[in-house]
Design a protein around this motif. Structure first.
Motif, PDB file in Angstrom:
ATOM      1  N   THR A 197       0.829  -1.200   0.000  1.00 42.87           N
ATOM      2  CA  THR A 197       0.000   0.000   0.000  1.00 42.87           C
ATOM      3  C   THR A 197       0.865   1.252   0.000  1.00 42.87           C
ATOM      4  N   LEU A 198       1.918   1.256   0.808  1.00 45.01           N
ATOM      5  CA  LEU A 198       2.822   2.405   0.825  1.00 45.01           C
ATOM      6  C   LEU A 198       3.457   2.598  -0.552  1.00 45.01           C
ATOM      7  N   LEU A 199       3.914   1.518  -1.173  1.00 49.80           N
ATOM      8  CA  LEU A 199       4.526   1.618  -2.496  1.00 49.80           C
ATOM      9  C   LEU A 199       3.524   2.164  -3.512  1.00 49.80           C
ATOM     10  N   SER A 200       2.281   1.715  -3.414  1.00 53.22           N
ATOM     11  CA  SER A 200       1.251   2.165  -4.355  1.00 53.22           C
ATOM     12  C   SER A 200       0.910   3.629  -4.144  1.00 53.22           C
ATOM     13  N   MET A 201       0.990   4.115  -2.917  1.00 52.89           N
ATOM     14  CA  MET A 201       0.742   5.536  -2.685  1.00 52.89           C
ATOM     15  C   MET A 201       1.892   6.388  -3.212  1.00 52.89           C
ATOM     16  N   ILE A 202       3.129   5.889  -3.089  1.00 56.06           N
ATOM     17  CA  ILE A 202       4.268   6.625  -3.644  1.00 56.06           C
ATOM     18  C   ILE A 202       4.085   6.828  -5.142  1.00 56.06           C
ATOM     19  N   SER A 203       3.563   5.805  -5.812  1.00 55.60           N
ATOM     20  CA  SER A 203       3.377   5.876  -7.264  1.00 55.60           C
ATOM     21  C   SER A 203       2.015   6.432  -7.648  1.00 55.60           C
ATOM     22  N   ARG A 204       1.224   6.809  -6.662  1.00 54.17           N
ATOM     23  CA  ARG A 204      -0.142   7.332  -6.753  1.00 54.17           C
ATOM     24  C   ARG A 204      -1.124   6.380  -7.446  1.00 54.17           C
ATOM     25  N   LEU A 205      -0.831   5.093  -7.435  1.00 50.97           N
ATOM     26  CA  LEU A 205      -1.820   4.117  -7.875  1.00 50.97           C
ATOM     27  C   LEU A 205      -2.949   4.002  -6.874  1.00 50.97           C
ATOM     28  N   VAL A 206      -2.631   4.274  -5.612  1.00 52.06           N
ATOM     29  CA  VAL A 206      -3.630   4.291  -4.542  1.00 52.06           C
ATOM     30  C   VAL A 206      -3.601   5.673  -3.909  1.00 52.06           C
ATOM     31  N   PRO A 207      -4.748   6.342  -3.792  1.00 52.88           N
ATOM     32  CA  PRO A 207      -4.749   7.676  -3.181  1.00 52.88           C
ATOM     33  C   PRO A 207      -4.515   7.587  -1.679  1.00 52.88           C
ATOM     34  N   MET A 208      -3.716   8.509  -1.156  1.00 56.22           N
ATOM     35  CA  MET A 208      -3.494   8.548   0.288  1.00 56.22           C
ATOM     36  C   MET A 208      -4.643   9.281   0.961  1.00 56.22           C
TER      37      MET A 208
END
Length: 252
Positions: free
Chosen positions: A42-53
């Motif tokens: 989840t953290l990796l996906s937020m860094i890449s903005r695939l998942v919104p924080m």
């Protein structure tokens, strides 16, 4: 540098990443480790903005990932997720060339094709370049996806479990290739890894997470101690130094 400031991700009342603040150094390999459910992917996906924080900010060399136009960010940062799904009737070359989309917008130039050929060669896929993806083993497909991401030619490359579907030989080969990409191609590579021994032997920096939070971060020497591994995983392991690298014995 990737700067993560007070990042949180919640799904309703469930917090999966809690108030993470962290600086990931430029160049080299940073591995994110931790037990299942720690919030690594989840953290990796937020860094890449695939998942919104839910709250917080992430910047890449000063660019706010939530505000930067997609075509600009795609030339600075790329990611390979665990759940890659593309048309099975693509060839390896088709897939790798897709990594040039931020530059070519689908109209490949000779320079784009040269980038693709270099990525195919770097991953040792020349003999498979014209094979369809559904004709490959899981490990061969994984190498093709890595070639696609490297073909994007970004300064920052994120991999979520890049050793999926790889046996011991090919897992070692993959880590050596990523180490070479970091060193020879001047990349900043961030990995989510389950195998802490691979993280120890190939990383410059390790981030250890548990229950959505970063509990420790530092060099492999800082993290690969019995006390830290007990804190992160809740189990006692033996740490030994082998050929100058710290490895854990957790399966006996």
């Amino acid at each position: 540098m990737i700067e993560i400031s007070n990042v949180r991700k919640s799904y309703g009342d469930t917090v999966v990443v809690r108030d993470v603040s962290l600086q990931i150094p430029r160049k080299g390999i940073t591995s994110i480790i931790g037990p299942n459910g720690a919030g690594k992917s989840t953290l990796l996906s937020m860094i890449s903005r695939l998942v919104p924080m839910t709250v917080g900010t992430v910047t890449v060399d000063g660019l706010d990932v939530t505000q930067t136009p997609s075509d600009v960010l795609a030339k600075r940062l790329s990611i390979l997720r665990q759940d890659n799904r593309v048309g099975s009737r693509l060839t390896v070359r088709d897939l790798v060339e897709f990594g040039r989309y931020p530059y070519s917008k689908g109209r490949l130039t000779p320079e784009d094709r040269a980038h693709a050929s270099r990525a195919i060669e770097f991953l040792g896929l020349e003999a498979l370049a014209d094979r369809f993806l559904d004709e490959l083993s899981g490990g061969q497909r994984q190498r093709a996806y890595v070639a696609m991401v490297l073909c994007q030619d970004t300064d920052y490359v994120l991999f979520d479990e890049p050793l999926n579907n790889l046996d011991m030989k090919h897992a070692v080969g993959m880590m050596k290739l990523l180490r070479e990409a970091a060193d020879a191609l001047d990349k900043t590579i961030v990995l989510v890894l389950h195998d802490i021994n691979f993280a120890s032997c190939y990383s410059d920096y390790i981030v250890a997470m548990r229950d959505g939070a970063v509990v420790r971060h530092g060099t492999p020497e800082d993290i690969m101690t019995s006390d830290v591994i007990r804190e992160v995983y809740g189990m006692d392991v033996e740490i030994q130094e082998v050929q100058g690298r710290r490895v854990s014995f957790y399966y006996v």
